[in-house]
Design an enzyme around this catalytic site. Structure first.
Site, PDB file in Angstrom:
ATOM      1  CG  LEU A  33      36.873  22.277  28.606  1.00 12.43           C
ATOM      2  CD1 LEU A  33      37.035  22.018  30.104  1.00 12.43           C
ATOM      3  CD2 LEU A  33      35.785  21.375  28.025  1.00 12.43           C
ATOM      4  CG  HIS A  34      33.001  26.814  24.711  1.00 12.71           C
ATOM      5  ND1 HIS A  34      31.706  26.645  25.129  1.00 12.71           N
ATOM      6  CD2 HIS A  34      33.196  25.939  23.688  1.00 12.71           C
ATOM      7  CE1 HIS A  34      31.122  25.729  24.385  1.00 12.71           C
ATOM      8  NE2 HIS A  34      32.005  25.267  23.504  1.00 12.71           N
ATOM      9  CG  HIS A  37      32.551  22.648  27.221  1.00  8.92           C
ATOM     10  ND1 HIS A  37      33.247  23.379  26.297  1.00  8.92           N
ATOM     11  CD2 HIS A  37      32.190  21.503  26.590  1.00  8.92           C
ATOM     12  CE1 HIS A  37      33.318  22.707  25.170  1.00  8.92           C
ATOM     13  NE2 HIS A  37      32.681  21.570  25.302  1.00  8.92           N
ATOM     14  CD  GLN A  61      32.495  12.694  19.100  1.00  6.69           C
ATOM     15  OE1 GLN A  61      32.614  12.052  20.147  1.00  6.69           O
ATOM     16  NE2 GLN A  61      31.763  13.790  19.048  1.00  6.69           N
ATOM     17  N   GLY A 147      24.382  19.288  26.542  1.00  5.70           N
ATOM     18  CA  GLY A 147      23.912  20.603  26.096  1.00  5.70           C
ATOM     19  C   GLY A 147      22.795  20.484  25.059  1.00  5.70           C
ATOM     20  CD  GLU A 148      18.033  22.547  26.694  1.00  4.77           C
ATOM     21  OE1 GLU A 148      17.726  23.663  26.241  1.00  4.77           O
ATOM     22  OE2 GLU A 148      17.684  22.136  27.827  1.00  4.77           O
ATOM     23  CG  ASP A 150      26.052  19.311  20.192  1.00  6.63           C
ATOM     24  OD1 ASP A 150      26.266  19.608  19.007  1.00  6.63           O
ATOM     25  OD2 ASP A 150      26.832  19.598  21.110  1.00  6.63           O
ATOM     26  CD  GLN A 153      26.432  14.849  21.532  1.00 13.70           C
ATOM     27  OE1 GLN A 153      27.300  14.588  20.723  1.00 13.70           O
ATOM     28  NE2 GLN A 153      26.650  15.658  22.557  1.00 13.70           N
ATOM     29  CB  SER A 186      35.159  23.621  20.129  1.00 14.26           C
ATOM     30  OG  SER A 186      34.857  23.251  21.439  1.00 14.26           O
TER      31      SER A 186
HETATM   32  O1  PAF Z   1      29.226  16.750  22.572  1.00 13.32           O
HETATM   33  C1  PAF Z   1      30.410  16.371  22.702  1.00 13.32           C
HETATM   34  O2  PAF Z   1      31.279  17.122  23.124  1.00 13.32           O
HETATM   35  C2  PAF Z   1      30.775  14.957  22.326  1.00 13.32           C
HETATM   36  O3  PAF Z   1      30.015  14.501  21.264  1.00 13.32           O
HETATM   37  C3  PAF Z   1      30.714  13.970  23.507  1.00 13.32           C
HETATM   38  C4  PAF Z   1      29.313  13.843  24.060  1.00 13.32           C
HETATM   39  C5  PAF Z   1      31.667  14.429  24.612  1.00 13.32           C
HETATM   40  C6  PAF Z   1      31.158  12.568  23.064  1.00 13.32           C
HETATM   41  O4  PAF Z   1      32.481  12.559  22.648  1.00 13.32           O
END
Ligand code: PAF
Length: 281
Positions: A33-34, A37, A61, A147-148, A150, A153, A186
């Site tokens: 975490l940073h 997060h 993933q 978070g924007e 990603d 995602q 990260s």
């Molecule tokens: O963005 C992330 O950190 C990951 O893709 C997530 C959403 C926690 C899924 O493992």
């Protein structure tokens, strides 16, 4: 801060919150975490009574572009940061519990999973969609924060939430940046000091340059993209893609689109960095 190490422990605490009529906001993470997060955690605190964070290094993933074994494991430090932020509940499942022997079901979000990051990292978004769907089913929060940074995602999660009716409100939080402009990630840990301080900030600078050109009336997006990739490569990056897309559906940007997003992915040394910038005309 309560730590739930398995699904049953998580369910007991979540049932308690629900029985008390308390709303919950959920922040899924891979750990390490940073401040990025923590900005999601703070947003969660603003919108719900209880904040739940998961730390799970999701094996499905990861692909060749991002090595699962090399991903930093910093559990002690992560827990102490979350405690300081007054997080209510941390879910820390084991891989065997999330993917028991014989598991065979995957969530696929068509279309958006195949372009940009999905094209560069086959299978990545199937892994993300599957774990987030599982976490949504287990935690059953009212709200979940992404978070924007990603961007793709975030769009995938919104699509999946609409298609599968989880009934969870998805809220996004802006990209947290270092003073140099470098997006917090990260993956920045894979950079040496010179790369991090001198070269990496050039990624965001290039996004800003494209945004400024668009705002000054430039609409030849392929030419802008080609020029930017060349600029980045000259600075020491190995550009994977830098593209101007429609911000709402990630289709190729048309000259009359009003809402755009510029997305970039580039290698710098051992780190594959991603970033994006939205432009509204
Ligand atoms: O963005 C992330 O950190 C990951 O893709 C997530 C959403 C926690 C899924 O493992």
């Amino acid at each position: 801060m309560i730590q739930a190490n398995d699904k049953d422990a998580l369910r007991v605490v979540m049932r308690g919150y629900q029985a008390n009529g308390e709303t919950t906001a959920f922040v899924p993470t891979l750990g390490n975490l940073h401040d990025g997060h923590l900005s999601l955690v703070r947003k969660a605190q603003d919108v719900a009574d209880r904040v739940v964070v998961s730390i799970f290094i999701n094996p499905t993933q990861f692909d060749r572009a991002e090595d699962l074994a090399a991903y930093p494991r910093t559990m002690e430090a992560d827990l102490s940061l979350l405690k300081k932020e007054n997080v209510d509940l941390v879910f820390l499942p084991q891989a065997e519990e999330m993917y028991p022997k014989g598991n065979a079901t995957r969530v696929e979000v068509d279309g958006i999973s195949e372009i940009l990051e999905g094209d560069s990292r086959p299978g990545h978004f199937s892994g993300v969609a599957t774990i987030v769907a599982k976490l949504f089913n287990l935690v059953r929060p009212d709200i979940s924060i992404f978070g924007e940074k990603d961007y793709q995602q975030l769009m995938l999660i919104r699509r999946m939430q609409q298609d599968l009716d989880f009934g969870i409100e998805i809220i996004s939080a802006p990209t947290a940046r270092e003073p140099s402009g470098l997006a917090m990630s990260s993956r920045n840990n894979y950079l040496d000091e010179a790369q991090r301080n001198e070269i990496a900030p050039g990624l965001y600078a290039e996004l800003c340059k494209i945004r400024d050109s668009i705002q000054s009336g430039e609409r030849d997006y392929p030419a802008l993209q080609a020029q930017s990739a060349e600029n980045l490569n000259r600075k020491g990056f190995r550009t994977d893609y830098i593209e101007v897309r429609n911000a709402n559906d990630l289709s190729l940007a048309q000259s009359n689109d009003q809402e755009l997003v510029i997305l970039v992915s580039a290698w710098l040394g051992k780190a594959r960095l991603i970033d994006n910038l939205t432009v509204t005309l």
